[in-house]
Structure formats: C-alpha cells, structure tokens
Design an enzyme around this catalytic site. Sequence first.
Site, PDB file in Angstrom:
ATOM      1  N   THR A   1      -1.034   7.662  -0.766  1.00 42.10           N
ATOM      2  CA  THR A   1      -2.328   7.577  -1.486  1.00 42.10           C
ATOM      3  C   THR A   1      -3.220   6.476  -0.920  1.00 42.10           C
ATOM      4  O   THR A   1      -4.416   6.441  -1.205  1.00 42.10           O
ATOM      5  CB  THR A   1      -2.095   7.266  -2.975  1.00 42.10           C
ATOM      6  OG1 THR A   1      -1.509   5.952  -3.072  1.00 42.10           O
ATOM      7  CG2 THR A   1      -1.165   8.277  -3.619  1.00 42.10           C
TER       8      THR A   1
ATOM      9  N   ASP B   1       5.952  -4.474   9.294  1.00 45.06           N
ATOM     10  CA  ASP B   1       7.161  -3.995   9.970  1.00 45.06           C
ATOM     11  C   ASP B   1       7.362  -4.703  11.309  1.00 45.06           C
ATOM     12  O   ASP B   1       8.486  -5.030  11.689  1.00 45.06           O
ATOM     13  CB  ASP B   1       7.082  -2.486  10.201  1.00 45.06           C
ATOM     14  CG  ASP B   1       7.190  -1.691   8.902  1.00 45.06           C
ATOM     15  OD1 ASP B   1       7.414  -2.317   7.849  1.00 45.06           O
ATOM     16  OD2 ASP B   1       7.041  -0.463   8.944  1.00 45.06           O
TER      17      ASP B   1
ATOM     18  N   ARG C   1       0.855  -1.185   0.000  1.00 45.93           N
ATOM     19  CA  ARG C   1       0.000   0.000   0.000  1.00 45.93           C
ATOM     20  C   ARG C   1       0.888   1.231   0.000  1.00 45.93           C
ATOM     21  O   ARG C   1       1.802   1.334   0.812  1.00 45.93           O
ATOM     22  CB  ARG C   1      -0.850  -0.066   1.273  1.00 45.93           C
ATOM     23  CG  ARG C   1      -1.887   0.985   1.404  1.00 45.93           C
ATOM     24  CD  ARG C   1      -2.726   0.754   2.654  1.00 45.93           C
ATOM     25  NE  ARG C   1      -2.089   1.258   3.857  1.00 45.93           N
ATOM     26  CZ  ARG C   1      -2.751   1.703   4.923  1.00 45.93           C
ATOM     27  NH1 ARG C   1      -4.067   1.648   4.945  1.00 45.93           N
ATOM     28  NH2 ARG C   1      -2.119   2.144   5.983  1.00 45.93           N
TER      29      ARG C   1
ATOM     30  N   ASP D   1       2.073  -1.111  12.093  1.00 46.88           N
ATOM     31  CA  ASP D   1       2.300  -1.729  10.782  1.00 46.88           C
ATOM     32  C   ASP D   1       2.670  -3.197  10.976  1.00 46.88           C
ATOM     33  O   ASP D   1       3.751  -3.521  11.476  1.00 46.88           O
ATOM     34  CB  ASP D   1       3.410  -0.976  10.042  1.00 46.88           C
ATOM     35  CG  ASP D   1       3.546  -1.489   8.612  1.00 46.88           C
ATOM     36  OD1 ASP D   1       3.827  -2.693   8.438  1.00 46.88           O
ATOM     37  OD2 ASP D   1       3.347  -0.703   7.677  1.00 46.88           O
TER      38      ASP D   1
HETATM   39  O1  LIG Z   1      -6.729  -2.297   3.842  1.00 45.54           O
HETATM   40  P1  LIG Z   1      -5.561  -1.521   3.301  1.00 45.54           P
HETATM   41  O2  LIG Z   1      -5.747  -0.040   3.463  1.00 45.54           O
HETATM   42  O3  LIG Z   1      -5.222  -1.871   1.897  1.00 45.54           O
HETATM   43  O4  LIG Z   1      -4.317  -1.844   4.240  1.00 45.54           O
HETATM   44  C1  LIG Z   1      -4.008  -3.121   4.651  1.00 45.54           C
HETATM   45  C2  LIG Z   1      -2.766  -3.618   3.990  1.00 45.54           C
HETATM   46  O5  LIG Z   1      -1.640  -2.918   4.510  1.00 45.54           O
HETATM   47  C3  LIG Z   1      -0.697  -3.862   5.031  1.00 45.54           C
HETATM   48  O6  LIG Z   1       0.221  -4.249   4.071  1.00 45.54           O
HETATM   49  P2  LIG Z   1       1.379  -3.254   3.541  1.00 45.54           P
HETATM   50  O7  LIG Z   1       0.897  -2.530   2.322  1.00 45.54           O
HETATM   51  O8  LIG Z   1       1.862  -2.424   4.673  1.00 45.54           O
HETATM   52  O9  LIG Z   1       2.483  -4.265   3.050  1.00 45.54           O
HETATM   53  P3  LIG Z   1       3.447  -5.193   3.942  1.00 45.54           P
HETATM   54  O10 LIG Z   1       2.633  -6.410   4.290  1.00 45.54           O
HETATM   55  O11 LIG Z   1       4.588  -5.478   3.044  1.00 45.54           O
HETATM   56  O12 LIG Z   1       3.866  -4.417   5.162  1.00 45.54           O
HETATM   57  C4  LIG Z   1      -1.563  -5.018   5.442  1.00 45.54           C
HETATM   58  O13 LIG Z   1      -0.841  -6.202   5.624  1.00 45.54           O
HETATM   59  C5  LIG Z   1      -2.580  -5.083   4.341  1.00 45.54           C
HETATM   60  O14 LIG Z   1      -2.149  -5.816   3.213  1.00 45.54           O
HETATM   61  O1  LIG Z   2      -3.079  -0.257  10.787  1.00 49.22           O
HETATM   62  C1  LIG Z   2      -2.610  -0.714   9.728  1.00 49.22           C
HETATM   63  C2  LIG Z   2      -3.127  -0.368   8.456  1.00 49.22           C
HETATM   64  C3  LIG Z   2      -2.573  -0.927   7.355  1.00 49.22           C
HETATM   65  N1  LIG Z   2      -1.536  -1.786   7.480  1.00 49.22           N
HETATM   66  C4  LIG Z   2      -1.017  -2.116   8.690  1.00 49.22           C
HETATM   67  O2  LIG Z   2      -0.077  -2.901   8.770  1.00 49.22           O
HETATM   68  N2  LIG Z   2      -1.564  -1.561   9.787  1.00 49.22           N
HETATM   69 MG   LIG Z   3       3.182  -2.849   6.006  1.00 48.33          MG
END
Ligand SMILES: O=P(O)(O)OC[C@H]1O[C@H](OP(=O)(O)OP(=O)(O)O)[C@H](O)[C@@H]1O
Ligand SMILES: O=c1cc[nH]c(=O)[nH]1
Ligand SMILES: [Mg+2]
Length: 211
Positions: A107, A204, A103, A201
């Site tokens: 944006t 992370d 994500r 997150d």
């Molecule tokens: O409902 P949304 O607004 O789309 O957000 C949720 C997304 O954000 C996080 O992933 P991220 O994009 O941080 O990727 P990552 O798993 O690599 O940290 C999470 O694991 C979801 O996939």
């Molecule tokens: O709270 C949040 C939202 C999106 N992705 C995450 O990992 N945490």
């Molecule tokens: Mg993430």
Amino acid sequence: MRVHVADHPLITHKLTVLRDRATPSPQFRSLVAELITLLSYEATREVRVEPITVQTPVAPYTGLAISKPVPLVVPILRAGLGMLDGMMAVLPNAEVGFLGMARDESTLQPTTYAERLPEDLSGRQCFVLDPMLATGGSLGAALEFLFQRGASDVTAICILGAPEGIARLEKETEGRDVRLVLGALDERLNEHGYIVPGLGDAGDRLYGLAE
Ligand SMILES: O=P(O)(O)OC[C@H]1O[C@H](OP(=O)(O)OP(=O)(O)O)[C@H](O)[C@@H]1O
Ligand SMILES: O=c1cc[nH]c(=O)[nH]1
Ligand SMILES: [Mg+2]
C-alpha cells in the site's frame, strides 16, 4: 519548504559507490556515515547560535556557541539510524528523539511502531534523518509528529529524494518553516514506489533483510 540539493563532486562520488548494488553492507554503512557528515554541514547552516566570550592565551575573544535549548536530532528507524552517529559528530550536544516507521510495501502507507520524542518542541530546532524520501509518506508523518508537539523550525536530511515525495511534502508543509537537504534529487519512483535510479532498500542494505 526550502529544498537544497547538494552539488559537490565528493558527495556525488560517494553516492555513486553507495548506489552500486555490488557495495557490501559494511562499506554501505561507512558511506552513509560519511555522506551525512558532509550533508550536515549544509543542513546546520542556520543552526541557532549566540555570542560567547572566551579568553585566548593572548586576549578575550567573542565567538559563537550553539543556543539553548539544544537541537533535537530525530532518526527515522531503521534506515535513519545509519545517519545518527555522523550527525552527532557534528552536533555532539544535541538531544536525540526516535521515530520507528515502516512502509507497507504493497500500500506504501507508513505505520509508526515507535515514538520517543520530548512532549514540548516549541522553540526547539529539529533535524530529521532518513536516507530515502520516496512517496513522502514516512517523512510527512514524521514531520506531523514534530508539528503536533509545537516544532516550528525543522530541517530534514535525506540522502536521496524523488520529485513525487518533494511535491507531497511541499503541500503538507505549506506555511511552515521546513528545510530539506538532499544528497541528490533522482528521476522518479517506479511502480513499486522505489526511487529510480536510487540505491534499493536503504534499511536492508544497511542492516540486512527485514523478514
Ligand atoms: O517516502 P516513503 O514512500 O514513505 O518511503 C521512504 C521510507 O521507506 C524506507 O523505510 P522502510 O519503510 O523501508 O523502513 P526501514 O527503514 O525499516 O527499512 C525509508 O527509510 C523511508 O523511511
Ligand atoms: O527506493 C526506496 C524507496 C523507499 N525506501 C527505500 O529504502 N528505498
Ligand atoms: Mg526499508
């Protein structure tokens, strides 16, 4: 979409430790694995089975076996990967497809950087894993990949969800057979699109900083 929020003191207990900012990555990873094992019990309630007869040492017995084609489990990378082993412990014969999504933090739009799914998912039960359902952009896009390949029976398992993400998915999946199993339904999103109170997150906290 049918939404099921887990209501179990053990799940809330583990979630409380998971949310704590002081919980370090090794413990966070273990808790995610334990939580998915508990949530998968509810999520697989409608797993397709068929009768099978075995011979006990005493008599024949007709029980149940998981039907073919075997279910497909799809973790959304990165964070969903932390849920995969726990899910496979419950469904050891399942196959695994992968979706990599990130994500954009300004944006809030997801981009897909990896996709490895079977071409034909018709007649296949699918279980999608992602700990966080925030705006719903990522999970919505993941479900669309599955629908495009013919999936019609999909269960998503998330550790935390926000009302905004659920409302979006309700609209996007209208008329489809989708179940959503959540460890907890949180209050809202903040101005950065993070779940409140949430856990931060998830990617992370599982694997360290993305940069
Ligand atoms: O409902 P949304 O607004 O789309 O957000 C949720 C997304 O954000 C996080 O992933 P991220 O994009 O941080 O990727 P990552 O798993 O690599 O940290 C999470 O694991 C979801 O996939
Ligand atoms: O709270 C949040 C939202 C999106 N992705 C995450 O990992 N945490
Ligand atoms: Mg993430």
